[in-house]
Scaffold this motif. Sequence first.
Motif, PDB file in Angstrom:
ATOM      1  N   VAL A  19       8.870   2.709   1.988  1.00  0.00           N
ATOM      2  CA  VAL A  19       7.831   2.657   3.334  1.00  0.00           C
ATOM      3  C   VAL A  19       8.069   3.849   3.758  1.00  0.00           C
ATOM      4  N   GLU A  38       8.384   6.621   6.448  1.00  0.00           N
ATOM      5  CA  GLU A  38       7.972   6.383   7.649  1.00  0.00           C
ATOM      6  C   GLU A  38       9.162   7.412   8.349  1.00  0.00           C
ATOM      7  N   GLN A  98       7.334  11.776  11.621  1.00  0.00           N
ATOM      8  CA  GLN A  98       6.265  11.919  12.585  1.00  0.00           C
ATOM      9  C   GLN A  98       6.822  13.105  12.952  1.00  0.00           C
ATOM     10  N   THR A 151       1.682   2.493  -0.149  1.00  0.00           N
ATOM     11  CA  THR A 151       1.139   2.550   1.264  1.00  0.00           C
ATOM     12  C   THR A 151       1.189   3.974   1.218  1.00  0.00           C
ATOM     13  N   VAL A 152       0.145   5.104   1.617  1.00  0.00           N
ATOM     14  CA  VAL A 152      -0.098   6.459   2.397  1.00  0.00           C
ATOM     15  C   VAL A 152       0.422   6.174   3.618  1.00  0.00           C
ATOM     16  N   ASN A 153       2.171   7.333   4.471  1.00  0.00           N
ATOM     17  CA  ASN A 153       1.856   7.139   5.785  1.00  0.00           C
ATOM     18  C   ASN A 153       2.152   8.200   6.119  1.00  0.00           C
ATOM     19  N   CYS A 172       2.449   9.868   9.075  1.00  0.00           N
ATOM     20  CA  CYS A 172       2.574   9.616  10.025  1.00  0.00           C
ATOM     21  C   CYS A 172       2.358  10.870  10.468  1.00  0.00           C
ATOM     22  N   GLY A 229      -5.147   7.861   3.217  1.00  0.00           N
ATOM     23  CA  GLY A 229      -3.954   8.422   3.614  1.00  0.00           C
ATOM     24  C   GLY A 229      -3.820   9.908   3.782  1.00  0.00           C
TER      25      GLY A 229
END
Length: 336
Positions: free
Chosen positions: A176, A178, A181, A198-200, A202, A222
């Motif tokens: 993940v 994460e 941010q 999955t691309v995240n 932040c 993403g």
Amino acid sequence: MEEKSDPDHGNLEGGGEVEGDQSTSSNLDLTSFQLHDLEGVELPLTLIELDLTANRLSTIDSRIGLLSQLKKLSLRQNLFDDAGVEMISRWNAISGLQELILRDNKLTKILDVSIFKSLLVFDVSFNEISSLNAISKVSSTLKELYVSKNEVNKMEEFDHLHELQILELGSNRLRVMENLQNLTNLQELWLGRNRIRTVNLCGLKCITKISLQSNRLTSMLGFQDCVALEELYLSHNGILKMEGLSTLLNLRVLDVSSNKITCVSDIENLTRLEDLWLNDNQIASVEGLDSAVSGSKEKLTTIYLEHNPCANLPNYCSTLRQIFPNIQQIDSNVYS
């Protein structure tokens, strides 16, 4: 941080002297001497840089802890385990250190480096580290963090690294994306060879280079808000469709090779694209490629389409050369 090598280096094993051309009062480079210890090696108190890359060291010489002017210390490619470097955490005299390289050793945890209040570069790649615990103790001044080729399974303890520009976590066990941010100044993110689906990102928008090669992505969505992005590497995934790219107007390099893409799409607005890697996909025809890459037709200098069905068509290369007037390379073919 390429590995250094110097065939002219002598062998200091057994306590030989360092030749004058390999050291100065501020810089001592002992790369590839195969040293088991530093007995007989002079360590001037004026040293600013000490490079011990590619030796056989397993314990660190206590004299290093007296080098109050030291800014760069490389212990790369030695035999240090956690106990072998633990005392560094207590050496207040070298607390002004800016670069600490522990790459390619036998560490199982991240060293407590909280005493180094001006640390800019920290490299613990190629070890046996399973957790990012203790990253929270790294100085907020840090600009480059390298933890590739370990056994890390969670992205964490980054919240305070507001100045970080490069984060390398490739070849780990991450699933993940994460806790990114707060990395508002991050420019390069390297996450190849993990297990991410999955691309995240932040909400990060300043990144210029991203690598997610050899993961488990099935979608390109993403990246839409990464408007500063210049290089995007997504090879060796399971991506079915090119999408989410139209806002990336600064993109120069796009690598989506070795996926399951059947047609080129969503890049017609990109006017700065120079390198386009589409090899090892399922693209059946070059028909429509003209309009699909219309924004960068004049700019594109390199395109890879080999190992697609379209690469077997008659006049494949000549057709591409007509579409892209300034092309310099098609697959392995280079044109002057």
